[in-house]
Scaffold this motif. Structure first.
Motif, mmCIF file in Angstrom:
data_model
loop_
_atom_site.group_PDB
_atom_site.id
_atom_site.type_symbol
_atom_site.label_atom_id
_atom_site.label_comp_id
_atom_site.label_asym_id
_atom_site.label_seq_id
_atom_site.Cartn_x
_atom_site.Cartn_y
_atom_site.Cartn_z
ATOM 1 N N GLN A 21 5.697 71.057 65.771
ATOM 2 C CA GLN A 21 4.682 71.240 64.726
ATOM 3 C C GLN A 21 5.288 71.678 63.394
ATOM 4 O O GLN A 21 4.658 71.530 62.357
ATOM 5 C CB GLN A 21 3.639 72.263 65.200
ATOM 6 N N HIS A 122 6.940 73.447 74.738
ATOM 7 C CA HIS A 122 5.708 73.350 73.958
ATOM 8 C C HIS A 122 5.416 71.861 73.690
ATOM 9 O O HIS A 122 5.389 71.411 72.560
ATOM 10 C CB HIS A 122 5.813 74.159 72.664
ATOM 11 N N TRP A 123 5.313 71.100 74.771
ATOM 12 C CA TRP A 123 4.706 69.766 74.779
ATOM 13 C C TRP A 123 5.589 68.589 74.341
ATOM 14 O O TRP A 123 5.155 67.444 74.426
ATOM 15 C CB TRP A 123 3.426 69.739 73.924
ATOM 16 N N ASN A 166 3.894 76.253 77.499
ATOM 17 C CA ASN A 166 2.743 76.457 76.634
ATOM 18 C C ASN A 166 1.560 75.652 77.164
ATOM 19 O O ASN A 166 1.616 74.427 77.249
ATOM 20 C CB ASN A 166 3.041 76.004 75.206
ATOM 21 N N GLU A 167 0.498 76.352 77.502
ATOM 22 C CA GLU A 167 -0.774 75.732 77.904
ATOM 23 C C GLU A 167 -0.606 74.544 78.848
ATOM 24 O O GLU A 167 -0.847 73.392 78.477
ATOM 25 C CB GLU A 167 -1.573 75.307 76.669
ATOM 26 N N GLN A 294 -4.190 82.321 75.483
ATOM 27 C CA GLN A 294 -4.447 81.673 74.200
ATOM 28 C C GLN A 294 -5.904 81.259 74.212
ATOM 29 O O GLN A 294 -6.294 80.354 74.939
ATOM 30 C CB GLN A 294 -3.510 80.479 74.019
ATOM 31 N N TYR A 296 -9.466 80.649 71.865
ATOM 32 C CA TYR A 296 -10.021 80.423 70.537
ATOM 33 C C TYR A 296 -11.547 80.402 70.544
ATOM 34 O O TYR A 296 -12.176 80.799 69.579
ATOM 35 C CB TYR A 296 -9.525 79.072 69.997
ATOM 36 N N TRP A 329 -14.945 74.462 66.825
ATOM 37 C CA TRP A 329 -14.822 75.475 67.878
ATOM 38 C C TRP A 329 -15.710 76.672 67.560
ATOM 39 O O TRP A 329 -15.661 77.213 66.439
ATOM 40 C CB TRP A 329 -13.373 75.946 67.998
ATOM 41 N N GLU A 356 -1.595 83.403 71.410
ATOM 42 C CA GLU A 356 -2.128 82.598 70.301
ATOM 43 C C GLU A 356 -3.588 82.951 70.096
ATOM 44 O O GLU A 356 -4.338 83.107 71.069
ATOM 45 C CB GLU A 356 -2.131 81.093 70.621
ATOM 46 N N TRP A 402 -1.930 82.493 65.734
ATOM 47 C CA TRP A 402 -1.635 81.087 65.527
ATOM 48 C C TRP A 402 -2.175 80.725 64.157
ATOM 49 O O TRP A 402 -3.368 80.752 63.978
ATOM 50 C CB TRP A 402 -2.267 80.185 66.615
ATOM 51 N N GLU A 409 -0.793 69.473 63.480
ATOM 52 C CA GLU A 409 -1.721 69.880 64.546
ATOM 53 C C GLU A 409 -2.006 68.681 65.463
ATOM 54 O O GLU A 409 -3.110 68.182 65.565
ATOM 55 C CB GLU A 409 -2.989 70.484 63.918
ATOM 56 N N TRP A 410 -0.979 68.205 66.107
ATOM 57 C CA TRP A 410 -1.091 67.184 67.149
ATOM 58 C C TRP A 410 -1.947 65.986 66.699
ATOM 59 O O TRP A 410 -1.709 65.455 65.614
ATOM 60 C CB TRP A 410 -1.614 67.828 68.445
ATOM 61 N N PHE A 418 -4.324 75.842 60.251
ATOM 62 C CA PHE A 418 -4.454 77.114 60.975
ATOM 63 C C PHE A 418 -3.606 78.225 60.353
ATOM 64 O O PHE A 418 -3.624 79.354 60.842
ATOM 65 C CB PHE A 418 -3.970 76.953 62.424
HETATM 66 C C1 NOJ Z 1 -2.824 75.423 71.209
HETATM 67 C C2 NOJ Z 1 -1.390 75.005 71.070
HETATM 68 O O1 NOJ Z 1 -0.514 75.783 71.807
HETATM 69 C C3 NOJ Z 1 -0.930 74.919 69.634
HETATM 70 O O2 NOJ Z 1 0.183 74.091 69.623
HETATM 71 C C4 NOJ Z 1 -2.073 74.420 68.788
HETATM 72 O O3 NOJ Z 1 -1.658 74.063 67.504
HETATM 73 C C5 NOJ Z 1 -3.120 75.494 68.726
HETATM 74 N N1 NOJ Z 1 -3.523 75.886 70.072
HETATM 75 C C6 NOJ Z 1 -4.343 75.117 67.907
HETATM 76 O O4 NOJ Z 1 -4.932 73.983 68.407
#
Ligand code: NOJ
Length: 445
Positions: A21, A122-123, A166-167, A294, A296, A329, A356, A402, A409-410, A418
Motif C-alpha cells: 500500500q 499483508h496480502w 494480516n486479516e 482490526q 472498523y 462503513w 488497526e 490505520w 487501498e486495494w 484513511f
Molecule cells: C484492513 C487491511 O489490513 C488494510 O490493509 C486496509 O487498508 C484497511 N483495513 C482499510 O480497509
C-alpha cells in the motif's frame, strides 16, 4: 477530553501500514511481482485502474515518513515485509537489496526510538507461488515457513514484535472466494483449501518465530465486526450466527486448538469432512502472546435465501440511515466495545492489541490544510469505547491507527483516504491533516 495518559504509562500507541500500500518500487531493486502487481495490471477490478507500482514511494522516502511518525508522537511503527522483495520467486534465491531495505527501515525506527512491529504477510503473495496455486496449494506452507525463518534470522535480533498474518479472513474471502481482491479466484473449491493452509501458516509461523527469535512477542491479526441480526426472527438470528462463524471465528478458534467452528454451521462441517481438517487441529494451535484485532464497523445482517452458501445479506448503514464513512462503513463505537469483549471472552486470549482502526473520508486539501473533523470525531468515539473496555479490566494493551498516510487501498485504488497525512499522488507531497495534529496533541497529553 480523552488523552493518551488515561490509558496508563504502558499502553502502546502506534501507526500501521503495509508494504503493497505504501512502498512502490514494485518492480525495482530485484523485487519479484506479487499477486497485487499482477491483479492490478490485469483484472480491471481496481477503481480508476489505479496501480500500486509507485504508491506513496515509501521505498525512497522512508526516512521522511518515519520522521513524520516521530513528529506525530507514535512509539510504534507497524509495517509489512513484501515477500517477493526478499524472495523474488517466493522461495529459493534471496534478493540482498530487498533484505537490506528492511534493515534500513528497522535501523531508522530504532534510531528514532520507534519500536518496529513487523507483519509477515499483508496480502502480497509472490506471483511465482500463485502460479503454483497460491494459498490453495499445500506447497504454500513450506514456502511460507522458509520465508518466516529467513525474516526471523535476518531481523530477529533487532525486532521483537511480530504479527504473522494480516486479516486471514480478509484475504482468503476477498481473494479466493469472491474474486474482488488478488488473486481474483472464486468459489468454495478455492476458499476452503486456502482457509486450511492459511490456518496452518498462522500456527507454523508462530512456532518458527518462537524457536528462532529470543524474547519475541508474537501475535497475529484478525478482522472483526460485531454481527447484528436485522430482526430477532429465527432466520435472521441464524444468518447472523453463520456470518459470525465466518467473519469472526474462522481463524481465532483453530489457533486455540478448537478447530474450525463446525458445530455452528453445517457448511463448515462439510469443509471439515471434505478436507479432513480435524487431522490438523493440533498443528493449527499456537499460543500467541497477543492477538491483534482490526475493527472498523459492525454488520447488520438479514436472512436471504438467494445468496449462495451464506444465505445472508448485509443491510447497509446508509439504508438504515446510520452514520457511516466514505467506505459506507457504519460508525458505531458501541460495537467496537462489544467485539473486543467477544474476543476477550476466549480463555486463551491473554492480551489484545488493536492493530488497526481508522476511517476513510472524502478529505479536501483546501488552502494547504485538510480539515477532517469527521475523522477526529471517529477517533474520539472509538477511543472512548476502548478506554471503557480497558477500565473494565479487559487486557487491551495497545492501539494502532490505520493509517499513517493515504495510500493504495486495494480495489478502491487511491480513492479511499484513511491517512492521518494527506498524500498528493501526483506530486507525492505529504500534508499532515487536522486529525494528525489531533493525534499529536492526544499523545502528548
Ligand atoms: C484492513 C487491511 O489490513 C488494510 O490493509 C486496509 O487498508 C484497511 N483495513 C482499510 O480497509
Amino acid at each position: 477530553m480523552i488523552k493518551a495518559s488515561d490509558f496508563g504509562p504502558n499502553f502502546t500507541w502506534g501507526v500501521a501500514t503495509a508494504a503493497p500500500q505504501i512502498e512502490g518500487a514494485a518492480s525495482q531493486y530485484g523485487k519479484g511481482p506479487s499477486i497485487w502487481d499482477t491483479f492490478a495490471s490485469r483484472s480491471g477490478k481496481i477503481k480508476n485502474n489505479h496501480q500500486p507500482d509507485r504508491a506513496c514511494d515509501f521505498y525512497h522516502r522512508y526516512r521522511e515518513d518515519l520522521a513524520l511518525v516521530k513528529l506525530l508522537g507514535f512509539k510504534v511503527f507497524r509495517f509489512s515485509i513484501a515477500w517477493s522483495r526478499i524472495l523474488p520467486n517466493g522461495i529459493g534465491a534471496t534478493n540482498q537489496q530487498g533484505i537490506s531495505f528492511y534493515h534500513q527501515v528497522i535501523d531508522e525506527c530504532l534510531a528514532l526510538q520507534i519500536t518496529p512491529y513487523i507483519t509477515l504477510y499483508h496480502w502480497d503473495l509472490p506471483q511465482a507461488l500463485e502460479n503454483d496455486g497460491g494459498w490453495t496449494s499445500f506447497s504454500i506452507n513450506a514456502a511460507f515457513n522458509a520465508f518466516v525463518k529467513l525474516c526471523a534470522l535476518e531481523y530477529g535480533d533487532k525486532v521483537k514484535n511480530w504479527l504473522i498474518l494480516n486479516e486471514p479472513f480478509g484475504f482468503t474471502s476477498l481473494g479466493y472466494m469472491l474474486g474482488v481482491h488478488a488473486p481474483g479466484k472464486t468459489g468454495l473449491s478455492n476458499f476452503f483449501p486456502a482457509v486450511l493452509h492459511t490456518a496452518l501458516a498462522q500456527a507454523d509461523g508462530g512456532h518458527i518465530l518462537r524457536s528462532e527469535v529470543k524474547n519475541a512477542n508474537i501475535g497475529t491479526t484478525y478482522s472483526c465486526s460485531e454481527i447484528l441480526p436485522y430482526t430477532q426472527s429465527d432466520n435472521d438470528l441464524l444468518a447472523a450466527k453463520r456470518v459470525d462463524c465466518l467473519m469472526n471465528r474462522l481463524f481465532v478458534e483453530p489457533a486455540q486448538g478448537l478447530g474450525f467452528p463446525t458445530a455452528d454451521w453445517e457448511m463448515l462441517e462439510k469443509f471439515q469432512m471434505e478436507y479432513g481438517t480435524w487431522r490438523f487441529n493440533n498443528r493449527m494451535k499456537f499460543d500467541f502472546d497477543f492477538i491483534g484485532l482490526q475493527s472498523y464497523f459492525p454488520l447488520t445482517v438479514k436472512y436471504n435465501p438467494f445468496i449462495p452458501v451464506i444465505q445472508a445479506w448485509e443491510v447497509k448503514a446508509k439504508s438504515r440511515k446510520k452514520p457511516h464513512t466514505a467506505m459506507g462503513w457504519e460508525v458505531n463505537a458501541d460495537s467496537f466495545y462489544n467485539i473486543i469483549k467477544q474476543f476477550s471472552s476466549y480463555p486463551q486470549v491473554k492480551n489484545i492489541v488493536i492493530t488497526e482502526n481508522g476511517a476513510a473520508y472524502r478529505d479536501h486539501l483546501a488552502t494547504g490544510n485538510v480539515v477532517d473533523a469527521e475523522r477526529i470525531k471517529y477517533f474520539e468515539l472509538y477511543l472512548a469505547a476502548l478506554l471503557k473496555v480497558k477500565n473494565e479490566g479487559i487486557n487491551v494493551t495497545g492501539y494502532m491507527v490505520w493509517t499513517l498516510m493515504d495510500n493504495f487501498e486495494w480495489a478502491e485504488g487511491y480513492n479511499a483516504r484513511f491517512g492521518l497525512i494527506h498524500t498528493d499522488f501526483a506530486t507525492l507531497k505529504r500534508t499532515i491533516k487536522y486529525s494528525g495534529y489531533w493525534w499529536q496533541e492526544f499523545l502528548r497529553a
